[in-house]
Design a protein around this motif. Structure first.
Motif, PDB file in Angstrom:
ATOM      1  N   PRO A   1     -46.125  21.469  -6.862  1.00 55.47           N
ATOM      2  CA  PRO A   1     -46.361  21.221  -8.262  1.00 55.47           C
ATOM      3  C   PRO A   1     -47.355  22.014  -9.129  1.00 55.47           C
ATOM      4  CG  PRO A   1     -46.216  19.227  -6.923  1.00 55.47           C
ATOM      5  CD  PRO A   1     -45.946  20.227  -6.102  1.00 55.47           C
TER       6      PRO A   1
ATOM      7  N   LEU B   1     -37.186  18.260 -16.759  1.00 55.51           N
ATOM      8  CA  LEU B   1     -37.580  18.036 -15.531  1.00 55.51           C
ATOM      9  C   LEU B   1     -37.558  16.477 -15.212  1.00 55.51           C
ATOM     10  CD1 LEU B   1     -40.339  20.509 -15.140  1.00 55.51           C
ATOM     11  CD2 LEU B   1     -38.219  20.799 -14.168  1.00 55.51           C
TER      12      LEU B   1
ATOM     13  N   VAL C   1     -42.620  15.153 -12.395  1.00 60.65           N
ATOM     14  CA  VAL C   1     -42.863  16.592 -12.413  1.00 60.65           C
ATOM     15  C   VAL C   1     -43.557  16.892 -13.801  1.00 60.65           C
ATOM     16  CG1 VAL C   1     -42.287  18.966 -12.102  1.00 60.65           C
ATOM     17  CG2 VAL C   1     -41.146  17.205 -10.870  1.00 60.65           C
TER      18      VAL C   1
ATOM     19  N   ASP D   1     -46.910  15.714 -14.285  1.00 58.71           N
ATOM     20  CA  ASP D   1     -48.037  16.500 -13.535  1.00 58.71           C
ATOM     21  C   ASP D   1     -48.440  17.862 -14.323  1.00 58.71           C
ATOM     22  OD1 ASP D   1     -48.131  14.588 -11.627  1.00 58.71           O
ATOM     23  OD2 ASP D   1     -47.217  15.688 -10.196  1.00 58.71           O
TER      24      ASP D   1
END
Lengths: 452, 452
Positions: free
Chosen positions: B86, B108, B112, B115
């Protein structure tokens, strides 16, 4: 405050015009047409059946002819030019950009284009003949010659004074080209750089050296790939000695990208790329019949294969009923692979280095798909017809045909490319012939061995 | 003197790299990769099977990640990001343009992208969230916010001094936007105009008033149509109050045009647009199976129709042999019409005003084609099987099915569009079902009446 642009606007306008034409309100139509941009008129013409198309064309001001013709697709444009008097054609083409003119001339019947060339003035004719001499679908054919060139030793102040005197910069100019005494391209200066540079900077300080340039004989498809890959807005065109000949701009490239992508789709359905949706019935019938003729031959070929098993079919009518399932599944699976490989080739992803890998991959998919659908169809048939042996026979045929479909779908376009045949045009029909023949052989052959 | 650009270069380089990877010359590959532009690296990754893809990615400098990811297709990009830590994803995405970032984030997995958003700095996050809020495939989603705005009362000299101070103009800028005090878009000034204008001219004198602007919620496909129709290089994006929000540039539009044109071709073969040619076998098998499942159902449906005529088939095996010809010809003719109408709709040529005309045209073509091939196939069969009555039966079935094919091919896409179903995706399979069922019914039904 201006209205935000409405995309539906053009469509509504179009319907309104058709309605007005239908009820004979010609003065109204004339007025509306007069206010429409050339590209909208082109869209209107392309969306109209031939009768309204002629009516609309006759109502246009002759001054618009060139601009509108430039925007039309080849088929529609040639239809219209075919009905114009030669003098009018000359007048209409006179104001076109050199690249559009070359494209139009090359698509016209030879006698018409000769007349047009004859009646052009000396300088224009030479430029048009030059463009035509590079050959259709090359960089030279689609380039424009309206570049602005700079010398390396002048400074920004001088250039600005020159440009202010000149008063106008050709449309779509995003880059100036720096050339040596012999017109050799030695650098490029983005237009925006001249705005940010100090007045006493010289071109030499500002320019990008050793710029990438397109050779004049590069095929237009490769030109389009380069534009797409590097996000160019324009690119210089040079000859073998790196002498600057002209520039290609993104608007022409967009057309090539669109046509190229459409080409595969249209070809795979057996249609001419340029086929006009609103062409007269007989013209369309004739154009489509080639493909139908080819298909009739392959359908008869498949029938001839079935014919070999006439004795088997006459004993077991259930085979006749199920005879289409295996070929049909093979055709769909094979076409999936074929389409994917054709697209991969168009995008430049498939090449000699990875084609072997790709064929093994498609073979593996064919095997897995074959196994899945073999089990499924076997169960369905066993339950429907209460015959497990029949299920086993169709399962075997399915597996064989799916593997054949994967192999044929992956190798056909690669082989055809080597033979310089367009895979989008002939790939699908050859593939279907293979999956039909293999499917019928596998099914009726195995049935003859085990069920009779 | 620089070399003229070679398009084959990238392909040869690609093969060399694959060879070097195969023989473990990693240092060499690393060196070559370091010198390649991001777009070439993206092409290399897209042309590589997943094993080499990972090897190449690991050899890249982390600084390149963002630029390369920007150029990759969705499927390949997500595959790579899925294998990255990540933190590394955040680093890679940080430098992207806001439009590319929004596109990447939206494709995505949610965890993800959350983040990534969390670890971005405040200002960037706000801009990214704003872009995401417009919804995928809208103008707001693909626009950039790096516009240069001018006030109407300043003169060219002041602007030039300001730009020289600023030192840089965002890439792809061909137009400056003139806004009022409240950021309302009131005009545009082409970059080239500033070069040719006298220093004391004001923006007001130079600007194009009431410029066309794209509403922020316009679907990207319509944006692309406008760019294509009017040959724009960029266009301003505004909200409902005509406040300037950003601009859309041609490079993003080129991608949409390519994808849009490919979409029809891929969908008609039952493939996902983004399907990666080099995806792992099982992933591809799974993706393609949906379409095969649908086709199995339609093939069974056709078999069920034949099943109704089991008694007829068991009496005359020749009917089993010829049973595929009429459905096959109907399928090809129907797909020609379907493809043409789908393309016509994509280009904006087909609309409510002319759809009735189009349906009659395709019906007429179906009739003429039907008549031609009916006579031909009747003659072939009469000669082959020495049975004129059989020839007459197949001729009648051919005529009926070709008319049905024309009618179905023309009306299906129009009906599906009304129902908001993508005609490219489901049109072909429904069409083939119709031509199969009608073809078999017409042939075996007539045969049962007249031959038994």
């Amino acid at each position: 405050m201006p209205e935000a642009l409405e995309v539906k606007h053009a469509q509504r306008q179009l319907q309104a015009i058709n309605k007005a034409l239908g009820s004979g309100r010609y003065v109204h139509v004339h007025k509306v047409l007069h206010e429409m941009p050339a590209s909208d008129i082109a869209l209107l013409l392309e969306s109209s059946p031939s009768k309204s198309r002629n009516e609309i064309w006759e109502m246009l001001d002759a001054d618009f002819y060139g601009d509108v013709l430039e925007e039309l697709s080849e088929d529609v444009r040639n239809g219209i030019i075919g009905q114009m008097l030669p003098e009018k054609v000359v007048d209409a083409l006179e104001d076109m950009d050199i690249d559009d003119l070359a494209e139009t001339l090359s698509s016209l019947p030879h006698s018409v284009s000769r007349d047009v060339l004859k009646s052009m003035d000396e300088q224009d004719r030479q430029r048009a003949e030059k463009a035509l001499s590079y050959g259709e679908d090359t960089a030279g054919f689609i380039m424009n010659t309206d570049t602005i060139t700079l010398r390396a030793d002048v400074n920004v102040d001088v250039i600005l004074r020159y440009l202010r005197l000149k008063g106008e910069i050709p449309e779509g100019t995003d880059t100036f080209y720096v050339v040596s005494r012999h017109d050799i391209l030695i650098g490029t200066v983005p237009v925006t750089k001249l705005l940010t540079a100090l007045p006493d900077s010289t071109v030499e300080e500002l320019m990008v050296e050793e710029p990438e340039a397109i050779p004049v004989d590069m095929p237009e498809k490769e030109v389009a790939k380069l534009f797409e890959r590097y996000d160019w807005l324009s690119a210089p065109v040079v000859d073998a000695d790196h002498q600057l000949l002209g520039r290609i701009t993104i608007d022409d490239v967009v057309d090539i990208i669109r046509e190229d992508a459409e080409h595969s789709m249209m070809s795979m359905a057996g249609l001419d790329d340029e086929e006009d949706t609103f062409a007269p019935v007989l013209q369309s019938t004739q154009r489509r019949s080639v493909w139908l003729a080819v298909n009739l031959v392959t359908a008869l070929l498949a029938a001839a294969v079935s014919d070999l098993f006439e004795a088997t079919l006459s004993q077991l009518a259930v085979l006749a009923i199920l005879n289409t399932i295996v070929p049909s599944m093979g055709g769909v699976a094979g076409n999936q692979t074929l389409t994917l490989v054709i697209r991969g080739m168009a995008l430049g992803h498939v090449n000699e280095g990875n084609s072997r890998w790709l064929i093994s991959k498609e073979l593996a998919i064919g095997f897995f798909n074959g196994a899945i659908w073999a089990i499924l169809i076997a169960s369905v048939i066993a339950l429907w017809k209460q015959d497990w042996m029949l299920g086993a026979v169709i399962a075997f045929a399915m597996l064989v045909n799916m593997i054949a479909a994967g192999l044929a779908g992956a190798t056909l376009p690669l082989v055809m490319k080597k033979l310089k045949i367009d895979p989008a045009l002939a790939g699908s029909v050859i593939l279907t012939t293979i999956t039909d023949v293999v499917g019928i052989f596998a099914f009726l052959g195995t049935a003859t061995l085990f069920l009779i």
